[in-house]
Scaffold this motif. Structure first.
Motif: not given
Ligand SMILES: [Zn+2]
Length: 179
Positions: A39-42, A46-49, A131-135, A174-175
């Motif tokens: 999943l894209a990072m919300p 931010a990095k998964s690490a 990846g769309d900006r939603i908020g 998932f991230l």
């Protein structure tokens, strides 16, 4: 004398599943596969690490967190983790300003909470792409004003497809894999 006992009926597997609390699903389930990419990072940047798995943490005496908190400065863009539809824009005492997004198969709901505000023009039933900006990250609801963060949750929808009902799924695995 001969007695014929009727064959034992098989016990439906669902009986035991319904009667015992089951651990949260941690792997992809039917209709929800992460496929080749995570999943894209919300939260933009931010990095998964940097993620910390807080899914099992207690919130209050009995509730589990059942979500991931991703700290970020107020106003950081919040991005759709996958393709789908904005099902519901909702405000609650706990979650504050929030978005419920369904995936295209309407089996999974993604929940984004504590938003500072929605993306310009965001509407219910709007189709969004990964990846769309939603908020934007904020601290609405019961989040500390000093610690803005995105509260992100995933749940598997039931047959009724109600945006407020589902089985929680830990978003953490998932991230992973996001750079
Ligand atoms: Zn949270």
């Amino acid at each position: 004398m001969r007695s014929v006992a009727p064959p034992a009926l098989p016990t439906p597997e669902t009986a035991s599943i319904e009667n015992t609390p089951s651990p949260p699903a941690r792997t992809p389930f039917e209709g929800f596969s992460i496929g080749r990419e995570p999943l894209a990072m919300p939260v933009e940047g931010a990095k998964s690490a940097d993620l910390r798995d807080s899914f099992e943490e207690k919130r209050g005496a009995t509730r589990r967190h059942e979500a991931l908190d991703i700290p970020a400065p107020r106003g950081t863009p919040v991005l759709a983790v996958a393709d789908g539809t904005v099902e519901k824009l909702f405000t609650s005492k706990q979650g504050g300003l929030a978005i419920y997004q369904f995936d295209p198969s309407r089996t999974v709901c993604y929940y984004y909470a504590h938003l500072d505000r929605y993306a310009e023009g965001l509407q219910e039933k709007q189709v969004v792409r990964r990846g769309d900006r939603i908020g934007y990250v904020g601290s609405t609801g019961d989040a500390s004003e000093k610690a803005p963060h995105l509260h992100f949750a995933i749940f598997q929808l039931g047959p009724e497809k109600q945006w407020w009902v589902g089985t929680p799924v830990n978003p953490y695995p998932f991230l992973l894999g996001n750079k």
